[in-house]
Write an enzyme that holds these catalytic residues in place. Structure first.
Site, short mmCIF file in Angstrom:
data_model
loop_
_atom_site.label_atom_id
_atom_site.label_comp_id
_atom_site.label_asym_id
_atom_site.label_seq_id
_atom_site.Cartn_x
_atom_site.Cartn_y
_atom_site.Cartn_z
N THR A 43 0.72 -1.14 -0.09
CA THR A 43 -0.03 0.24 -0.23
C THR A 43 0.91 1.04 -0.32
OG1 THR A 43 -0.30 0.05 2.60
CG2 THR A 43 -2.10 -0.92 1.14
N VAL A 74 1.15 3.78 1.96
CA VAL A 74 2.31 3.78 3.32
C VAL A 74 3.37 3.10 3.18
CG1 VAL A 74 0.99 2.51 4.79
CG2 VAL A 74 2.16 4.82 5.93
N GLY A 132 -4.68 9.09 3.65
CA GLY A 132 -4.73 8.07 5.37
C GLY A 132 -3.70 7.68 4.90
N GLU A 133 -3.91 6.33 5.85
CA GLU A 133 -3.33 5.37 6.03
C GLU A 133 -1.63 6.00 7.36
OE1 GLU A 133 -2.12 3.09 2.53
OE2 GLU A 133 -3.74 3.26 1.48
N GLY A 134 -1.59 6.55 7.26
CA GLY A 134 -0.23 7.53 7.68
C GLY A 134 1.19 8.27 6.63
#
Length: 349
Positions: A96, A98, A316-318
């Site tokens: 992904t 991140v 998102g996700e960090g």
């Protein structure tokens, strides 16, 4: 953990003497005074949190709380709930956004199943599943207070584990279809502001989709009639397991004296929740970026935090927090290998 034990948590103030010492070290480096702006302030904060002028952020982790949200039943998202499980599985495979960004910074991704709606476990995830997603908060409270406290405890424990494993910096991340709806609902309730002012497109809703999202949130908030001081009730009623877990991460950072780099708007809601539940937590938070979700500005203003990155990100996700890791590493290269004006003068002679 009970509500009473949570309310009795005491947060130490960061060491102000160390903060001033770090600032003095920056001032002694051959550059204009305050030339690195917010980064000098951030490193002074890290020193004050950790109690030393020796800044070590070499071992970094992103704690990614993954959970499903029952509110997706109301048609407030562009994607179906099954995407949470699919993306979480990809995260385990390091495939992904991140994960790819974290590889560049040398950070570890710690994906946590705290509430994915799936019968079988996703191999490779940290298994802390409290329930298979939340209930639809338009119809009933999303979670029980007991389950919310369990989720907060998971977050606190994750930071304790990180400290034991030698991590010196952690960041917050999340994955869960529908969580911009929960975060907008929570922001409106916590700040007692108009739903329209804190609700955005999330993962790419159309104008009609956003309008639908606003109406769903409005109807729910009208039914629950929150007071802004009812932080735990707001979290349990219209929040999610991911937000509750991240609330615990922020509290854990303060308890264990580990700075926590905050990602975007969903992490921001968790940070605000943590500060309301345990005052003093915000002193341990490093904001990374200002999300383009409209709730972000209001949350930052309420917390008095000033994100460094203004890139209109909403991934998102960090990912925003990981991007901040790289900037911190570059700034640290000057702090760790300083050249003073005296050094320059000697070279000139």
């Amino acid at each position: 953990m009970t509500a009473e034990t949570l309310s009795k948590l005491y947060i130490d103030r960061p060491d102000e003497n160390i903060r001033e010492n770090v600032k003095n070290i920056w001032d002694g480096i051959a550059k204009p005074l305050k030339g690195l702006g917010q980064f000098e302030t951030i490193f002074a904060q890290i020193g004050a949190i950790t109690g030393t002028t020796h800044i070590d952020i070499s071992k970094k982790a992103v704690i990614v709380m993954c959970a499903d949200n029952g509110i997706v039943e109301e048609g407030v998202t562009q994607y179906g709930q099954e995407m949470t499980s699919i993306i979480a599985s990809s995260m385990v495979m390091k495939d992904t956004s991140v994960c790819k960004m974290a590889k560049v910074t040398g950070a570890d991704i710690l994906p946590v199943d705290i509430g994915i709606n799936r019968d079988n476990e996703i191999g490779g995830m940290i298994q802390r599943n409290i329930a298979h997603g939340t209930r639809n908060f338009k119809k009933e409270p999303a979670m029980s207070q007991e389950d919310v406290l369990k989720a907060i405890e998971v977050g606190i424990a994750m930071v304790a584990d990180c400290k034991e494993q030698g991590y010196s910096l952690v960041a917050t991340g999340e994955m869960g279809i529908g969580n911009t709806t929960t975060s907008s609902a929570m922001t409106a309730a916590l700040l007692q502001c108009r739903v329209e002012d804190v609700t955005g497109k999330g993962a790419g809703l159309s104008r009609e989709g956003v309008n639908r999202k606003v109406e769903v949130i409005k109807e729910a908030l009208d039914n629950y009639n929150f007071h802004k001081s009812e932080t735990l009730r707001i979290l349990a009623t219209v929040g999610g397991y991911d937000i509750a877990g991240l609330t615990g991460v922020f509290i854990g950072g303060a308890v264990h004296h580990i700075p926590v780099v905050m990602d975007g708007v969903i992490s921001g809601v968790a940070a605000l929740t943590a500060e309301r539940l345990v005052p003093g937590v915000k002193d341990y938070i490093i904001p990374s970026h200002l999300s383009k979700e409209p709730a972000a500005i209001k949350i930052m203003e309420e917390l008095g935090l000033h994100p460094v990155i203004h890139g209109e990100m909403a991934l998102g996700e960090g990912t925003g927090a990981v991007m901040m890791f790289s900037l911190l590493d570059m700034a640290l290269s000057l702090y760790d290998n300083p050249v003073t004006f005296e050094d320059i003068n000697r070279i000139g002679k």
